[in-house]
Motif scaffolding. Structure first.
Motif, PDB file in Angstrom:
ATOM      1  N   HIS A   1      -4.113   7.639  -2.601  1.00  0.00           N
ATOM      2  CA  HIS A   1      -3.350   7.682  -3.857  1.00  0.00           C
ATOM      3  C   HIS A   1      -2.951   6.252  -4.253  1.00  0.00           C
ATOM      4  N   PRO A   2      -3.095   5.911  -5.550  1.00  0.00           N
ATOM      5  CA  PRO A   2      -2.827   4.523  -5.957  1.00  0.00           C
ATOM      6  C   PRO A   2      -1.377   4.071  -5.842  1.00  0.00           C
ATOM      7  N   ILE A   3      -0.456   4.950  -5.498  1.00  0.00           N
ATOM      8  CA  ILE A   3       0.956   4.539  -5.444  1.00  0.00           C
ATOM      9  C   ILE A   3       1.166   3.306  -4.574  1.00  0.00           C
ATOM     10  N   ASP A   4       0.456   3.248  -3.449  1.00  0.00           N
ATOM     11  CA  ASP A   4       0.687   2.129  -2.529  1.00  0.00           C
ATOM     12  C   ASP A   4       0.122   0.828  -3.089  1.00  0.00           C
ATOM     13  N   LEU A   5      -1.074   0.897  -3.666  1.00  0.00           N
ATOM     14  CA  LEU A   5      -1.665  -0.289  -4.302  1.00  0.00           C
ATOM     15  C   LEU A   5      -0.742  -0.803  -5.409  1.00  0.00           C
ATOM     16  N   LEU A   6      -0.292   0.117  -6.256  1.00  0.00           N
ATOM     17  CA  LEU A   6       0.549  -0.275  -7.394  1.00  0.00           C
ATOM     18  C   LEU A   6       1.866  -0.887  -6.918  1.00  0.00           C
ATOM     19  N   ARG A   7       2.408  -0.318  -5.871  1.00  0.00           N
ATOM     20  CA  ARG A   7       3.663  -0.853  -5.316  1.00  0.00           C
ATOM     21  C   ARG A   7       3.439  -2.271  -4.792  1.00  0.00           C
ATOM     22  N   ARG A   8       2.355  -2.461  -4.057  1.00  0.00           N
ATOM     23  CA  ARG A   8       2.078  -3.795  -3.497  1.00  0.00           C
ATOM     24  C   ARG A   8       1.826  -4.820  -4.601  1.00  0.00           C
TER      25      ARG A   8
END
Ligand code: NOS
Ligand code: ZN
Length: 356
Positions: A276-283
């Motif tokens: 899920h892109p949540i982690d990429l977006l957070r980073r």
């Protein structure tokens, strides 16, 4: 992070639909009272499972079909009050200290209620739920216009009329394909004229162009889901990323993304939690908030969303504190109230958690 700590952690939810989060037993009771005979089962546990499975379709349109059953039993003042009160109680029991709950008033007029009566009933229910929860939760509502109907301007007017009386903002929801947000421009212009807050569901079933329209043409302050902003991000082999102009604009302006991982898996907006892109977006520095979308339909709670993130990305309390503070900073509440919740409830709650 242990389950008991997750439960204790103070949470804020900005994206949760009233008609997507009923208790199964309540639906069954209300259906009996209303003479609604189309429920797939009369067993509460089986009904809960039925919603989650039926919504697990890989398509937003099919996900949304399940709401016919919940809306069918939310057509009287008593039913709306009850559902809203129980919503506040359930969220408070899950450690939620601030919630913005949305629903589409136009979907609750089948038995003769007016739009104003719907809004009043829901607000009365929330005040009751807050009281029953001993003041541990504050609830504001967002009035939703449906993308496929033509009542959004009216709902925007309703939002302005009920502002400062429980209603904190506006949203549009429903099938995204074929219903671009700019179709509802008069609604957004009315809200802007009256300095009202609004968010828009975008970038869930349609890609970056829908987010562009929501932010740049309509003027959304937050984006519901927004995960398809990744269409405008290139991730290179060495893990670095290049942002297009839209992605950079959204990130650099701190436009909050109301991310709802479980719902995204059900509608096909993401493959699994781990990717899920949540982690990429957070980073990458996006302003991320974590949300349930629909607790019944997606079989979830804020604690379950936290637990999925712990498992997928190893997040600890510091990340959840970050998400919670981000949610409050982007809440449609007056600044002093946001600050009070952050300083007096959220920060001390996480400090206590760290001390064990
Ligand atoms: O994730 C979503 N995307 C788009 N629309 C949604 C989502 N979840 C719920 N609704 C729609 O919003 C209405 C008002 O609450 C619901 O009846 C449902 O049709
Ligand atoms: Zn939603």
């Amino acid at each position: 992070m242990h389950l008991s700590d997750i439960l204790r952690a103070p949470k804020a939810v900005l994206h949760d639909h009233l008609d997507g989060g009923l208790r199964p037993a309540t639906i069954i009771e209300l259906a009996r009272e209303h003479g609604y005979d189309k429920l797939p089962t009369q067993d509460p546990a089986a009904l809960g499972t039925w919603f989650r499975d039926a919504a697990d379709s890989g398509s937003l349109e099919r996900y949304l079909e399940t709401f016919a059953h919940t809306c069918a039993v939310m057509q009287t003042r008593e039913a709306l009050e009850r559902v809203a009160a129980e919503c506040a109680e359930d969220l408070a029991a899950d450690g939620v200290v601030y919630a913005e709950i949305r629903y589409a008033p136009e979907q609750h007029l089948e038995r003769g209620l007016t739009l104003d009566e719907v809004v009043d009933a829901v607000n009365t229910g929330f005040r009751e739920g807050e009281r029953r929860s001993g003041g541990r939760i504050t609830v504001g509502t967002l009035l939703t216009g449906m993308r496929h109907t033509d009542r959004s301007a009216e709902i925007a007017e309703l939002t302005v009329a009920h502002r400062d009386r429980g209603v904190v903002g506006f949203d549009i929801a429903g099938g995204e394909i074929g219903n671009p947000p700019a179709r509802h421009l008069p609604a957004f212009q009315h809200l802007k004229r009256h300095n009202c807050h609004f968010t828009i569901h975008a970038g869930e079933a349609v890609g970056a162009e829908s987010i562009h329209e929501a932010v740049q043409v309509c003027g959304a302050e937050r984006i519901g889901h927004g995960v398809r902003i990744t269409d405008d991000i290139t991730v290179h082999e060495d893990g670095t990323a290049t942002l297009g102009h839209l992605a950079a604009y959204v990130r650099d302006n701190g436009i909050a993304l109301e991310v709802c991982p479980t719902s995204n898996l059900q509608t096909g907006a993401a493959k699994d939690y781990a990717s899920h892109p949540i982690d990429l977006l957070r980073r990458l520095g996006f302003r991320i908030t974590l949300n349930t979308d629909n607790r019944l339909v997606s079989g979830t709670t804020m604690s379950r969303e936290f637990a999925h993130m712990v498992e997928a990305f190893g997040y600890g309390p510091e990340v959840f504190e970050e998400f919670t503070v981000a949610a409050l900073e982007s809440a449609f509440l007056p600044l002093p109230e946001r600050r009070r919740l952050i300083d007096e409830v959220v920060r001390p709650g996480y400090a206590a958690l760290r001390q064990g």
